[in-house]
Scaffold this motif. Structure first.
Motif, mmCIF file in Angstrom:
data_model
loop_
_atom_site.group_PDB
_atom_site.id
_atom_site.type_symbol
_atom_site.label_atom_id
_atom_site.label_comp_id
_atom_site.label_asym_id
_atom_site.label_seq_id
_atom_site.Cartn_x
_atom_site.Cartn_y
_atom_site.Cartn_z
ATOM 1 N N PRO A 1 -30.514 0.209 19.739
ATOM 2 C CA PRO A 1 -31.775 1.297 19.959
ATOM 3 C C PRO A 1 -32.065 1.831 21.304
ATOM 4 C CG PRO A 1 -32.567 -0.772 19.065
ATOM 5 C CD PRO A 1 -31.111 -0.834 19.207
ATOM 6 N N GLU A 2 -32.792 2.834 21.356
ATOM 7 C CA GLU A 2 -33.113 3.360 22.881
ATOM 8 C C GLU A 2 -34.134 2.528 23.499
ATOM 9 O OE1 GLU A 2 -35.024 7.299 24.817
ATOM 10 O OE2 GLU A 2 -34.385 7.270 22.828
ATOM 11 N N GLU A 3 -35.125 1.803 22.678
ATOM 12 C CA GLU A 3 -36.119 0.928 23.471
ATOM 13 C C GLU A 3 -35.608 -0.271 23.723
ATOM 14 O OE1 GLU A 3 -36.836 0.843 18.700
ATOM 15 O OE2 GLU A 3 -35.884 2.190 20.199
ATOM 16 N N TYR A 4 -34.526 -0.862 23.446
ATOM 17 C CA TYR A 4 -33.699 -1.993 23.800
ATOM 18 C C TYR A 4 -32.503 -1.618 24.816
ATOM 19 C CZ TYR A 4 -37.094 -4.350 20.538
ATOM 20 O OH TYR A 4 -38.077 -4.887 19.949
ATOM 21 N N ALA A 5 -32.392 -0.635 25.345
ATOM 22 C CA ALA A 5 -31.111 -0.385 26.023
ATOM 23 C C ALA A 5 -31.408 -0.487 27.413
ATOM 24 C CB ALA A 5 -30.798 1.239 25.836
ATOM 25 N N ALA A 6 -32.695 -0.359 27.801
ATOM 26 C CA ALA A 6 -33.168 -0.538 29.064
ATOM 27 C C ALA A 6 -32.721 -2.006 29.742
ATOM 28 C CB ALA A 6 -34.621 -0.224 29.539
ATOM 29 N N VAL A 7 -32.026 -2.099 31.060
ATOM 30 C CA VAL A 7 -31.854 -3.450 31.429
ATOM 31 C C VAL A 7 -32.364 -3.481 32.994
ATOM 32 C CG1 VAL A 7 -29.726 -3.668 30.150
ATOM 33 C CG2 VAL A 7 -29.607 -2.355 32.325
ATOM 34 N N PRO A 8 -32.659 -4.808 33.559
ATOM 35 C CA PRO A 8 -32.984 -4.860 34.766
ATOM 36 C C PRO A 8 -32.077 -4.029 35.858
ATOM 37 C CG PRO A 8 -33.208 -6.988 33.918
ATOM 38 C CD PRO A 8 -32.274 -6.077 32.802
ATOM 39 N N ALA A 9 -32.564 -3.311 36.664
ATOM 40 C CA ALA A 9 -31.951 -2.398 37.458
ATOM 41 C C ALA A 9 -31.299 -3.273 38.595
ATOM 42 C CB ALA A 9 -32.722 -1.314 38.204
ATOM 43 N N GLY A 10 -30.201 -2.746 39.209
ATOM 44 C CA GLY A 10 -29.565 -3.396 40.390
ATOM 45 C C GLY A 10 -28.814 -4.872 39.979
ATOM 46 N N GLU A 11 -28.928 -5.489 41.103
ATOM 47 C CA GLU A 11 -28.133 -6.852 40.760
ATOM 48 C C GLU A 11 -29.331 -7.901 40.067
ATOM 49 O OE1 GLU A 11 -25.352 -8.926 43.832
ATOM 50 O OE2 GLU A 11 -27.216 -9.637 44.417
ATOM 51 N N VAL A 12 -28.680 -8.754 39.272
ATOM 52 C CA VAL A 12 -29.678 -9.621 38.631
ATOM 53 C C VAL A 12 -28.989 -11.016 38.316
ATOM 54 C CG1 VAL A 12 -28.699 -8.668 36.219
ATOM 55 C CG2 VAL A 12 -30.966 -9.833 36.206
ATOM 56 N N THR A 13 -29.667 -12.079 38.405
ATOM 57 C CA THR A 13 -29.327 -13.364 37.899
ATOM 58 C C THR A 13 -29.674 -13.878 36.682
ATOM 59 O OG1 THR A 13 -29.211 -13.943 40.327
ATOM 60 C CG2 THR A 13 -29.089 -15.636 38.555
ATOM 61 N N VAL A 14 -28.544 -14.163 35.819
ATOM 62 C CA VAL A 14 -28.980 -14.689 34.404
ATOM 63 C C VAL A 14 -28.524 -16.128 34.476
ATOM 64 C CG1 VAL A 14 -28.255 -12.278 33.538
ATOM 65 C CG2 VAL A 14 -26.656 -14.072 33.605
ATOM 66 N N THR A 15 -29.370 -16.636 33.606
ATOM 67 C CA THR A 15 -29.209 -18.271 33.312
ATOM 68 C C THR A 15 -29.172 -18.446 31.812
ATOM 69 O OG1 THR A 15 -30.762 -18.829 35.052
ATOM 70 C CG2 THR A 15 -30.321 -20.413 33.377
ATOM 71 N N GLY A 16 -28.168 -19.211 31.293
ATOM 72 C CA GLY A 16 -27.942 -19.442 29.878
ATOM 73 C C GLY A 16 -26.885 -20.473 29.472
ATOM 74 N N LEU A 17 -26.472 -20.168 28.379
ATOM 75 C CA LEU A 17 -25.360 -21.204 27.948
ATOM 76 C C LEU A 17 -24.047 -20.471 27.727
ATOM 77 C CD1 LEU A 17 -27.418 -23.195 25.395
ATOM 78 C CD2 LEU A 17 -26.839 -23.863 27.561
ATOM 79 N N THR A 18 -22.880 -20.950 28.083
ATOM 80 C CA THR A 18 -21.596 -20.178 27.784
ATOM 81 C C THR A 18 -20.990 -20.876 26.526
ATOM 82 O OG1 THR A 18 -20.546 -22.136 28.838
ATOM 83 C CG2 THR A 18 -21.136 -20.115 30.172
ATOM 84 N N HIS A 19 -20.320 -19.772 26.036
ATOM 85 C CA HIS A 19 -19.589 -20.149 24.515
ATOM 86 C C HIS A 19 -18.269 -19.333 24.535
ATOM 87 C CE1 HIS A 19 -23.392 -21.481 22.528
ATOM 88 N NE2 HIS A 19 -23.825 -20.420 23.255
ATOM 89 N N PRO A 20 -17.382 -19.888 23.754
ATOM 90 C CA PRO A 20 -16.192 -19.284 23.412
ATOM 91 C C PRO A 20 -16.363 -18.038 22.650
ATOM 92 C CG PRO A 20 -15.796 -21.215 22.327
ATOM 93 C CD PRO A 20 -17.298 -21.315 22.931
ATOM 94 N N SER A 21 -15.207 -17.208 22.383
ATOM 95 C CA SER A 21 -15.220 -16.219 21.623
ATOM 96 C C SER A 21 -15.327 -16.551 20.225
ATOM 97 C CB SER A 21 -14.036 -15.437 22.036
ATOM 98 O OG SER A 21 -13.856 -14.431 20.805
ATOM 99 N N GLN A 22 -15.980 -16.004 19.431
ATOM 100 C CA GLN A 22 -16.281 -16.254 17.964
ATOM 101 C C GLN A 22 -15.063 -15.650 17.251
ATOM 102 O OE1 GLN A 22 -20.100 -14.508 16.885
ATOM 103 N NE2 GLN A 22 -21.088 -16.574 17.564
ATOM 104 N N GLU A 23 -14.637 -16.203 16.288
ATOM 105 C CA GLU A 23 -13.358 -15.899 15.504
ATOM 106 C C GLU A 23 -13.825 -15.687 13.820
ATOM 107 O OE1 GLU A 23 -10.530 -18.868 15.738
ATOM 108 O OE2 GLU A 23 -10.121 -18.757 17.782
ATOM 109 N N ARG A 24 -13.145 -14.753 13.374
ATOM 110 C CA ARG A 24 -13.327 -14.341 11.879
ATOM 111 C C ARG A 24 -13.085 -15.466 10.950
ATOM 112 N NH1 ARG A 24 -10.225 -12.324 7.686
ATOM 113 N NH2 ARG A 24 -11.061 -10.997 6.130
#
Length: 283
Positions: free
Chosen positions: A133-156
Motif C-alpha cells: 500500500p502507498e502509505e507503506y511504500a516509502a523507504v529511507p532515502a539514499g544509503e541506509v544501513t540495516v540490521t537483522g537476521l538472515t534466512h535461506p529462501s523459503q520453499e513450498r
C-alpha cells in the motif's frame, strides 16, 4: 471371587485396557522426545544468535552463489545499500499476534552491485491489499544501513500456494528468492534479511519489525506428556477398582456382568412368586 475375570468377554476387556495403557505411555514418551528435540533446536538457535554480528558481504562473499542453511539461518548481520522501492512486494498470509497481515519485502542494492531482499516488517492486511500500500511504500532515502537476521529462501510445502511465473508479481506466497529473482534486476543473494529494528530515518508509518525468534519456548510438549501419563495412570488404577466392584457385587449376589448371554447365572435362584416356579416341567 475373581474367576469371572477369566471369561472371554472380560479377557477382551483386559486386552483393550492394556492396549490403552501402552498407547498412552507411548504418546507420553513421544511428547518427551519432541521436547528434547525442541530443546536441542532452541540451543542451536541461541548459539547462532549469540554469534558476533557480521557484515552481510562477509557472510555471503561475492561469487559464493551457494550457501548452506546452517551458515545463514538466524545470523545477525548488517548491510549497507540503497532500497529499490519500485521492486517491493508483499508476502501474503503472515499473521502477527493473531491479526492477519503481510510482510513488506524490499530489495536493497549493496555497494558491490549485488541485491538482497529485506523484510522491512509486518503490516495489517485483511485481504484488501494485493500490493504494497502507498502509505507503506516509502523507504529511507539514499544509503541506509540495516540490521537483522538472515534466512535461506523459503520453499513450498506439500499444500502451499504456488506463485505463477512469466509475469511480474506484486505479492508472493512466501519469500521464494528464486521466484523473486525473476523480476529483480541484478544478482540476488541466496539469503534474505529480516529487520530486527527500524532503519535510521525510517518514514512514518513503516512496517513493524518482527520480533527475534524465542530461544526459551519449549512448547506444550511437557504438559502433553503429563496428560498422557495421567491417562495411563487412571486406566491402571481405575480398571482394578472396576474388577473389585464387580467381584464384591457377585459376592453379595448382585448383578453379574461376567455372565454371558448364552450362560445361566449359577447364583440366580428363583424366589417365591417367581413365574419360573409355576412353569410346567417338560418331560
Amino acid at each position: 471371587m475373581y474367576r469371572f475375570a477369566l471369561r472371554p468377554w472380560w479377557i477382551v476387556s483386559h486386552l483393550f485396557v492394556l492396549a490403552l495403557v501402552v498407547t498412552f505411555v507411548g504418546l507420553g514418551l513421544w511428547q518427551l522426545d519432541r521436547l528434547d528435540e525442541r530443546r536441542d533446536r532452541n540451543a542451536e538457535l541461541a548459539a547462532r544468535i549469540d554469534q558476533p554480528e557480521v557484515a552481510l558481504a562477509e557472510l555471503v562473499p561475492e561469487g559464493d552463489a551457494a550457501v548452506s542453511e546452517d551458515q545463514v539461518e538466524d545470523r545477525r548481520v548488517t548491510a549497507t545499500g540503497t532500497y529499490r522501492p519500485d521492486e517491493a512486494v508483499l508476502v501474503r498470509g503472515r499473521s502477527l499476534r493473531d491479526s492477519p497481515g503481510s510482510w513488506v519485502l524490499v530489495p536493497l542494492e549493496l555497494a558491490d552491485g549485488r541485491v538482497v531482499a529485506v523484510n522491512r516488517g509486518w503490516i495489517r492486511n485483511d485481504g484488501r491489499y494485493s500490493a504494497v500500500p502507498e502509505e507503506y511504500a516509502a523507504v529511507p532515502a539514499g544509503e541506509v544501513t540495516v540490521t537483522g537476521l538472515t534466512h535461506p529462501s523459503q520453499e513450498r510445502g506439500t499444500l502451499g500456494a504456488t506463485d505463477p511465473t512469466g509475469t511480474e508479481l506484486t505479492s508472493l506466497a512466501r519469500v521464494d528468492l528464486d521466484r523473486l529473482d525473476e523480476q529483480v534486476d541484478g544478482e540476488l543473494l541466496p539469503v534474505w534479511v529480516q529487520l530486527t529494528q527500524p532503519e535510521a530515518g525510517a518514514p512514518d508509518p513503516s512496517p513493524e519489525p518482527l520480533d527475534p525468534p524465542v530461544v526459551d519456548d519449549e512448547g506444550p510438549h511437557l504438559s502433553y506428556a503429563f496428560q498422557w501419563f495421567t491417562f495411563a495412570a487412571i486406566a491402571l488404577g481405575g480398571y482394578p477398582l472396576i474388577l473389585r466392584r464387580v467381584a464384591r457385587e457377585r459376592g453379595r449376589g448382585g448383578p453379574d456382568d461376567a455372565v454371558g448371554l448364552d450362560e445361566p447365572d449359577p447364583h440366580d435362584r428363583p424366589a417365591p412368586g417367581d413365574p419360573r416356579l409355576d412353569a410346567p416341567v417338560e418331560p
